[in-house]
Write an enzyme that holds these catalytic residues in place. Structure first.
Site, short mmCIF file in Angstrom:
data_model
loop_
_atom_site.label_atom_id
_atom_site.label_comp_id
_atom_site.label_asym_id
_atom_site.label_seq_id
_atom_site.Cartn_x
_atom_site.Cartn_y
_atom_site.Cartn_z
N SER A 114 0.93 -1.12 -0.05
CA SER A 114 -0.04 -0.08 -0.14
C SER A 114 0.71 1.14 -0.03
O SER A 114 1.84 1.35 0.67
CB SER A 114 -0.99 -0.13 1.33
OG SER A 114 -1.44 1.19 1.40
N TYR A 137 -1.93 5.51 -4.40
CA TYR A 137 -2.94 6.51 -4.33
C TYR A 137 -2.27 7.89 -5.21
O TYR A 137 -1.26 8.36 -4.80
CB TYR A 137 -3.13 6.81 -2.78
CG TYR A 137 -3.94 5.93 -2.16
CD1 TYR A 137 -3.68 5.37 -1.01
CD2 TYR A 137 -5.40 5.82 -2.56
CE1 TYR A 137 -4.41 4.58 -0.37
CE2 TYR A 137 -6.25 4.98 -2.10
CZ TYR A 137 -5.87 4.32 -0.81
OH TYR A 137 -6.43 3.42 0.00
N THR A 163 -5.87 2.69 -7.00
CA THR A 163 -7.25 2.84 -6.27
C THR A 163 -7.79 4.23 -6.57
O THR A 163 -7.16 5.04 -6.26
CB THR A 163 -6.61 2.62 -4.64
OG1 THR A 163 -6.33 1.28 -4.35
CG2 THR A 163 -8.15 2.90 -3.99
N LYS A 237 -8.55 -0.46 -8.96
CA LYS A 237 -9.10 -0.84 -7.95
C LYS A 237 -10.12 0.13 -7.25
O LYS A 237 -10.09 1.20 -7.49
CB LYS A 237 -8.34 -1.19 -6.75
CG LYS A 237 -8.68 -1.87 -5.40
CD LYS A 237 -7.61 -1.99 -4.44
CE LYS A 237 -8.40 -2.67 -3.11
NZ LYS A 237 -9.05 -1.41 -2.28
N HIS A 261 -13.86 -1.36 -1.57
CA HIS A 261 -12.58 -0.80 -0.48
C HIS A 261 -13.05 -1.51 0.97
O HIS A 261 -13.08 -0.86 1.88
CB HIS A 261 -12.70 0.75 -0.33
CG HIS A 261 -11.45 1.28 -0.07
ND1 HIS A 261 -10.56 1.91 -1.06
CD2 HIS A 261 -10.53 1.07 0.86
CE1 HIS A 261 -9.35 2.38 -0.71
NE2 HIS A 261 -9.35 1.94 0.76
N GLY A 315 -8.13 -8.87 2.73
CA GLY A 315 -7.62 -7.76 3.26
C GLY A 315 -7.63 -8.16 4.82
O GLY A 315 -6.71 -7.99 5.42
#
Lengths: 365, 365, 365, 365
Positions: A114, A137, A163, A237, A261, A315
């Site tokens: 991430s 991001y 994402t 995503k 999410h 997740g």
């Protein structure tokens, strides 16, 4: 690996890590991880969607040569269970994403690191196996995004996961009620070098959402810029609408991740599993489509594959296993998920992932 | 018969034996019998499926000559309720399957003895009436399977029931949580003479399922071998998919038992009653089709017959009655089921089992 | 009227008598009245069926001349709420059916007296208004049935209601668990003069149902005999199947009562309201069709009329009101039901019962 | 503004005012506000209807110029959330409707003042912004209705909302059980000057509903009289049936409010959101249609707009916010609803209210 990292008794299924996590985490941190946003309606919907399907056992099928190997985005993977990009893993364990990476390497699983990881993407890369993707991001400044891209390429990440459904993330009321606040030591190591601009302050009468939070929300030109800025395949995503799926496919996305999410973006969004068949129809049979949201067992993974996914991402279970038993826990959780998938495939007469077709399922009521 | 074998007060319906069983069994043993596998979702689905249908009463029908006699696989039976093959009955009662056999004989019921019975198939045969079938698990060694076949033929069993859905049986979490372990005195008497090979150990990197548990799973050539190896009719138990039903019928199976092994094989498999109509359609009107899974009353049996079964098998209720009151309990339970079926038939205007057609039912909501 | 017969505080709706009844009745008697048979599944289904429909309010309709008067079987009734035949009312109140009859007279309601009433049909007739029907259970001996017919004719009953769905009535487990037994003083006054034959004892091997309870069950020749034996219109109660409805209509029944005997005959029969539309379609628009089963409010009555009934019968609520406040209670309960019906009609824009058509309803979810 | 008017801690969403209201109101008053009528079935249905829909997030949409401005009945409004007409607001706060009016003005919201307000329409007008409508209950005497019209016109109200579904309002059992009685100081200030005629006493044998409560119920000639008596646009509130909608549109109503009076008129009426699509189809795309009933969040408002409403009215939440924190509370509640709507729109890719079309939703299960 921490001295405490031992598999506790009573872990009979992968989901047991969810049951044990509250004992291994501070209540506020657990509420933050377990919560979605608002009333967690979509978190619940994600789970309920799996219970809506039953798996049809088949008899006398020869599955002795069965396996779950697959080709995904140029990678040879032993199984279709990827570790979803989860931010701030120091909330769960001192070793944070390094422990998760080790588990990924130990199980040959593809890890998606991430942007908001507690450890740097470089350290994570060093601890993980070759099957690693980087979740991005887009940053308010394009140069910061570009820098992250170059670092990911340099660190050997094999795909970018962009994402797109996180421009607005309202808190989970559970986390609010538990008084959760992000601990000081939980910083996004990747972004430390980039001066973060002050949040957009809308003028008087302007909307804190439209002219505030959405000012830096990614738009089509951002996607086109990203696709043109890296040789890595770019996955998207956060897709739930068939039209978005078609448009992203046409724009050159390498593949899509059907996702809400984990219920952390819009409380009231449909379950990802519910939208999966429509998205598969929209993009056609050959196009890579993954799913996350509510996967807690190998049988859940089986159902997602039957409804059109090529693989799934795990997740919350990743974080729970990390909290309970560190890298060993994550590796054990993954191994249990894989074995549960094998059992489900075997009983459904499926020797290959390609055997897992829609007619292996029937509505459960 | 044990001195304790008395019908306790408060047994108004056959299902009361399920309510009383916890008082008559050690908690672990009860959890093992009551449990399916995993979360017992399919155990619950089996029950819920019956509640989905209502029975339509009919008026002024002359049922004074009503009865439930039927011809099944060459046997004249007084009623369509068979005792399902249930392993390890010593868990429930010192007399184990001998007591069940006596009850079958006393009520003219067809008994299906299990390969994994606590007593030998010979002793069971000696205690039971003429209506007895032998349930076979194919053994790792064909000669052992052949020997079991010859013993069953010699002991006068009138059909073989080949169970095909038990290659993988994950534990019920209820039994795990109750700390159940098979007691030392609960051995499979039939198999004592056959040296059991060490369980298949998959090589490194191989699957404990595909290359382990499924290595000795029955395949089509096993079925063809079995059909060619005995003059007894061979029924197949564990069928849920219409295609499997057609293929087994074409292969020469004498009949099929629609079953998910009482929810003990794949937790998440559909309820057997839910799949019954599709399987009846697949094999056509004349082909023998039985059902097990969730039968707790005569009305349940009525509904299964209305949806396409020729008869039903009673599993857990058999063990509960055995635990509560031994042979007398099993006989009393069977007699109550039969009388409940009579009452349901009479109120639905059915004097014969053949009157129990689909239109005697309507969805209950 | 007993000194205790006062309307207690907190009776805002007719259904409040159901809430208050446990305080006015011995636990066993209440369990017997409230119970259906077996697990009371059909009792619950009757109630749930009403909740499945919503009433559509209409605006600006002139209902100032509204009323609920109707013609039913030659009677002019002020409203479509009849008192269902309920046996053994001495269980609820010392005055038993006499009190109910007084309430019927006071409210102009049509009373249906039960063959199994605690008071004689003659005494009930004397205490009731002109709108009274007599419910008949055919007796094992035809001469006793004929005698009951002649007595009913002589006592001015205006129709016979032949109940056909009560040949088998298994106990409600609630009543069994409450240890209910019919009190000695609760005898069927109408039958005292008829020597009751010993219950049919089936021979060995015979069924206690088919060759026992069903030996004296009414058959078509019994109905033809009854129709030919009285000039009174004969209604049939207990109809749930469209084919039965057509056959009974063709045989000359004056009208039908769609009923599952308040869930007291076959536990697992569908809700009467659920079967009403199919029965209305079967008998066509003009044929008299009533309904009982789960009516607890004027809105319930409205929904039954909208789905095809010409009127409804109130069973349990009648006994609860009798237990709580005797004749006054029954009269008050009826008056509240009528006013609730008025309010529902007014808000749905219906000035006449004939305005209450299917499109005044919509599925509630 | 009362000294106590502060936003309490823990108000994260607008609906939190519903959670906090019981602490700010006397139990009887709260039960009266929270209750509908009877068992509050329609109150619950209103809420459940929203949960039946999920919102589909969209990606990469440019909503930076997003806003919720709309034109409604000649008014420019910043957002589609109106304050529903709620009677007797002194039950919630000493400042009653004056506080609500101030909040409306502060947030640019359209206020609909109630005929039965605790403060006069004139005082409310003086405290509110330009966007104010007046809700009218036709009075038994037309001259009183005319006087109210003229006062509303004089006080600058910009539309009349004629409520037609309140001729019969049975008490909520919750309020009855809480022993609620309208306090002496809660009078309808607007009506103080009009001598109220004694309630219509129906003659003996007449219905307290048809010939009582419905005697003064509005009829078509009343509507025609009203439309001809004022130059203000006249909206009709309380519409649920498509035929009523068409007829009112044809009669000249300026717009309709799809409503079941917050479940306070007919307990058992369908949820307003459930009937909205059929009413939108009935009146066509361009005709103004609002909705009230169960709106507790911006996402609820989004769903109503997606299903055909042009705007929604907020009822109970207005009173709860008033009780908890006076004018500040109402303003804060409205601002939170608006921001929740912005967030939902942004995540669904909607920059304008016109973007909120039916395909932004999908059934949630």
């Amino acid at each position: 690996m921490s001295p405490s990292d031992r598999i506790p008794p009573g872990v009979w299924n992968a989901i047991d890590y969810e049951r044990l996590a509250p004992q291994a985490m501070d209540a506020g941190r657990h509420a933050y991880v377990a919560g979605g946003c608002g009333w967690d309606a979509t978190v619940a919907a994600n789970r309920a969607a799996f219970a809506g399907w039953a798996v049809l056992p088949r008899l006398l099928r020869d599955v002795r040569a069965g396996h779950t190997r697959l080709q995904l985005a140029g990678m040879d993977l032993p199984h279709p269970l990827l570790l979803a990009p989860v931010a701030h893993q120091r909330l769960a364990h001192p070793d944070a994403e390094i422990a998760t990476a080790r588990a990924a390497q130990a199980t040959g699983s593809c890890l998606v690191a991430s942007t908001l990881s507690s450890c740097t993407l470089e350290d994570i890369a060093a601890a993980s196996g070759p099957a690693r993707w980087f979740q991005l991001y887009l940053q308010p400044e394009r140069e910061h995004s570009l820098d992250l891209l170059r670092r990911a390429e340099a660190a050997g990440y094999r795909a970018i996961v962009l994402t797109l459904d996180a421009s607005i993330q309202l808190a989970s009321r559970g986390a609010l009620q538990a008084g959760f606040a992000m601990p000081a030591d939980c910083v996004s190591a990747n972004l430390a070098r980039y001066p973060q601009p002050a949040p957009a302050q809308p003028a008087a009468g302007e909307s804190r959402i439209f002219q505030g939070a959405m000012r830096h929300a990614p738009r089509w030109d951002d996607l086109r810029w990203l696709l043109a800025s890296t040789r890595l395949p770019v996955w998207i995503k956060g897709v739930l609408h068939p039209e978005d799926a078609r448009e992203l496919q046409a724009a050159g996305a390498a593949g899509l991740i059907v996702s809400n999410h984990g219920g952390r973006s819009l409380d009231g969004a449909p379950a990802s599993l519910r939208m999966l068949p429509a998205l598969r129809t929209a993009v056609g049979a050959g196009y890579p489509l993954l799913l996350d949201g509510g996967v807690r067992s190998g049988q859940d993974a089986f159902k997602a594959l039957a409804l059109g996914a090529d693989a799934v991402l795990v997740g919350r279970l990743q974080v729970y296993a990390l909290a309970v038993a560190g890298a060993l826990g994550v590796a054990h959780m993954l191994q249990m998920l894989v074995e549960e998938l094998h059992a489900c495939m075997a009983q459904a007469g499926c020797a290959r992932l390609s055997d897992i077709t829609h007619d292996t399922l029937t509505p459960s009521c």
